[in-house]
Write a protein that holds these residues in place. Structure first.
Motif, PDB file in Angstrom:
ATOM      1  N   ASP A  65       0.831  -1.204   0.000  1.00  0.00           N
ATOM      2  CA  ASP A  65       0.000   0.000   0.000  1.00  0.00           C
ATOM      3  C   ASP A  65       0.863   1.251   0.000  1.00  0.00           C
ATOM      4  O   ASP A  65       0.576   2.218  -0.703  1.00  0.00           O
ATOM      5  CB  ASP A  65      -0.925   0.013   1.224  1.00  0.00           C
ATOM      6  CG  ASP A  65      -1.937  -1.128   1.213  1.00  0.00           C
ATOM      7  OD1 ASP A  65      -2.197  -1.707   0.143  1.00  0.00           O
ATOM      8  OD2 ASP A  65      -2.472  -1.431   2.290  1.00  0.00           O
ATOM      9  N   GLY A  66       1.942   1.241   0.786  1.00  0.00           N
ATOM     10  CA  GLY A  66       2.828   2.407   0.844  1.00  0.00           C
ATOM     11  C   GLY A  66       3.455   2.722  -0.496  1.00  0.00           C
ATOM     12  O   GLY A  66       3.559   3.879  -0.899  1.00  0.00           O
ATOM     13  N   LYS A  67       3.869   1.704  -1.213  1.00  0.00           N
ATOM     14  CA  LYS A  67       4.475   1.896  -2.538  1.00  0.00           C
ATOM     15  C   LYS A  67       3.423   2.402  -3.523  1.00  0.00           C
ATOM     16  O   LYS A  67       3.690   3.276  -4.332  1.00  0.00           O
ATOM     17  CB  LYS A  67       5.097   0.593  -3.022  1.00  0.00           C
ATOM     18  CG  LYS A  67       5.802   0.674  -4.346  1.00  0.00           C
ATOM     19  CD  LYS A  67       7.230   1.124  -4.257  1.00  0.00           C
ATOM     20  CE  LYS A  67       8.121   0.086  -3.682  1.00  0.00           C
ATOM     21  NZ  LYS A  67       9.541   0.389  -3.910  1.00  0.00           N
ATOM     22  N   VAL A 124       8.280   3.677  -8.050  1.00  0.00           N
ATOM     23  CA  VAL A 124       8.501   4.999  -7.462  1.00  0.00           C
ATOM     24  C   VAL A 124       9.869   5.471  -7.934  1.00  0.00           C
ATOM     25  O   VAL A 124      10.881   4.821  -7.681  1.00  0.00           O
ATOM     26  CB  VAL A 124       8.417   4.949  -5.927  1.00  0.00           C
ATOM     27  CG1 VAL A 124       8.645   6.322  -5.346  1.00  0.00           C
ATOM     28  CG2 VAL A 124       7.073   4.388  -5.487  1.00  0.00           C
ATOM     29  N   ASN A 125       9.882   6.594  -8.664  1.00  0.00           N
ATOM     30  CA  ASN A 125      11.132   7.065  -9.256  1.00  0.00           C
ATOM     31  C   ASN A 125      11.166   8.594  -9.322  1.00  0.00           C
ATOM     32  O   ASN A 125      10.309   9.263  -8.751  1.00  0.00           O
ATOM     33  CB  ASN A 125      11.338   6.437 -10.637  1.00  0.00           C
ATOM     34  CG  ASN A 125      10.176   6.698 -11.576  1.00  0.00           C
ATOM     35  OD1 ASN A 125       9.489   7.714 -11.463  1.00  0.00           O
ATOM     36  ND2 ASN A 125       9.940   5.786 -12.503  1.00  0.00           N
ATOM     37  N   THR A 157       8.160  17.048   3.235  1.00  0.00           N
ATOM     38  CA  THR A 157       7.707  15.845   3.939  1.00  0.00           C
ATOM     39  C   THR A 157       7.068  14.878   2.960  1.00  0.00           C
ATOM     40  O   THR A 157       7.299  13.665   3.020  1.00  0.00           O
ATOM     41  CB  THR A 157       6.734  16.212   5.070  1.00  0.00           C
ATOM     42  OG1 THR A 157       7.380  17.118   5.966  1.00  0.00           O
ATOM     43  CG2 THR A 157       6.274  14.983   5.822  1.00  0.00           C
ATOM     44  N   ASP A 158       6.279  15.401   2.033  1.00  0.00           N
ATOM     45  CA  ASP A 158       5.657  14.546   1.015  1.00  0.00           C
ATOM     46  C   ASP A 158       6.725  13.928   0.113  1.00  0.00           C
ATOM     47  O   ASP A 158       6.667  12.743  -0.211  1.00  0.00           O
ATOM     48  CB  ASP A 158       4.643  15.349   0.190  1.00  0.00           C
ATOM     49  CG  ASP A 158       3.526  15.906   1.057  1.00  0.00           C
ATOM     50  OD1 ASP A 158       2.807  15.108   1.675  1.00  0.00           O
ATOM     51  OD2 ASP A 158       3.396  17.139   1.131  1.00  0.00           O
ATOM     52  N   GLN A 197      11.408   7.520   0.233  1.00  0.00           N
ATOM     53  CA  GLN A 197      11.639   6.343   1.073  1.00  0.00           C
ATOM     54  C   GLN A 197      11.154   5.053   0.408  1.00  0.00           C
ATOM     55  O   GLN A 197      11.519   3.973   0.848  1.00  0.00           O
ATOM     56  CB  GLN A 197      10.935   6.512   2.413  1.00  0.00           C
ATOM     57  CG  GLN A 197      11.546   7.568   3.287  1.00  0.00           C
ATOM     58  CD  GLN A 197      10.724   7.805   4.549  1.00  0.00           C
ATOM     59  OE1 GLN A 197      10.048   6.916   5.034  1.00  0.00           O
ATOM     60  NE2 GLN A 197      10.778   9.019   5.061  1.00  0.00           N
ATOM     61  N   ARG A 198      10.364   5.181  -0.626  1.00  0.00           N
ATOM     62  CA  ARG A 198       9.791   3.994  -1.292  1.00  0.00           C
ATOM     63  C   ARG A 198      10.310   3.822  -2.718  1.00  0.00           C
ATOM     64  O   ARG A 198       9.699   3.144  -3.529  1.00  0.00           O
ATOM     65  CB  ARG A 198       8.283   4.101  -1.275  1.00  0.00           C
ATOM     66  CG  ARG A 198       7.742   3.987   0.142  1.00  0.00           C
ATOM     67  CD  ARG A 198       6.309   4.412   0.248  1.00  0.00           C
ATOM     68  NE  ARG A 198       5.865   4.331   1.627  1.00  0.00           N
ATOM     69  CZ  ARG A 198       6.091   5.266   2.542  1.00  0.00           C
ATOM     70  NH1 ARG A 198       6.750   6.356   2.232  1.00  0.00           N
ATOM     71  NH2 ARG A 198       5.659   5.122   3.772  1.00  0.00           N
TER      72      ARG A 198
END
Length: 113
Positions: free
Chosen positions: A51-53, A64-65, A101-102, A108-109
Motif C-alpha cells: 500500500d505504501g508503494k 517509485v522514481n 515531507t511529502d 523512502q519507497r
C-alpha cells in the motif's frame, strides 16, 4: 470511508491519529480516511505492491522514481479545498501543504514493486 477525501479540513478526528499497525509506511488513519486501504494489511489488494508503494507511485505505474518526485516538487505549496485532484494525490501526508515531507515519503519507497 468516513469523509470526503477532497475535504481535508473536514476530516473526522480519527483521520489525524498516529500509528501504522501494518508497517507499510502509511498511517492507519490515512489508510482508512483517504486511501480505502486496510491498516491491518500492508498489501490490501493482494498484488505484488505494498500500500505504501502504491500511494507513493504518483503516476500509478507501481514504480517509485524521479518522475514521481518531480511531479510532486513542481506542485509545492499550500492549497485550499476544493482542490484539483492531483494536488490532493500529491499531498501524501494530507495536511493541505505539498512540501518536503511529502517528497520524503515518496523517496523512502524508491524502486519497483
Amino acid at each position: 470511508l468516513g469523509t470526503d477525501p477532497n475535504a481535508i479540513n473536514a476530516a473526522p478526528a480519527a483521520c489525524s491519529l498516529a500509528g501504522d499497525a501494518d508497517e507499510d509506511g502509511v498511517s492507519d488513519a490515512r489508510e482508512f480516511c483517504y486511501y480505502a486501504t486496510s491498516g491491518g494489511s500492508a498489501n490490501t489488494d493482494g498484488d505484488t505492491c505494498s500500500d505504501g508503494k502504491e500511494v507513493a507511485s504518483i503516476n500509478a505505474d507501481t514504480t517509485v522514481n524521479a518522475t514521481d518526485l518531480s511531479q510532486v516538487a513542481q506542485s509545492f505549496g499550500l492549497y485550499t479545498v476544493p482542490a484539483l485532484p492531483h494536488l490532493i494525490d500529491f499531498d501524501i501526508t494530507k495536511d493541505g501543504n505539498i512540501n518536503a515531507t511529502d517528497l520524503s515519503q515518496i523517496a523512502q519507497r524508491f524502486g519497483p514493486c
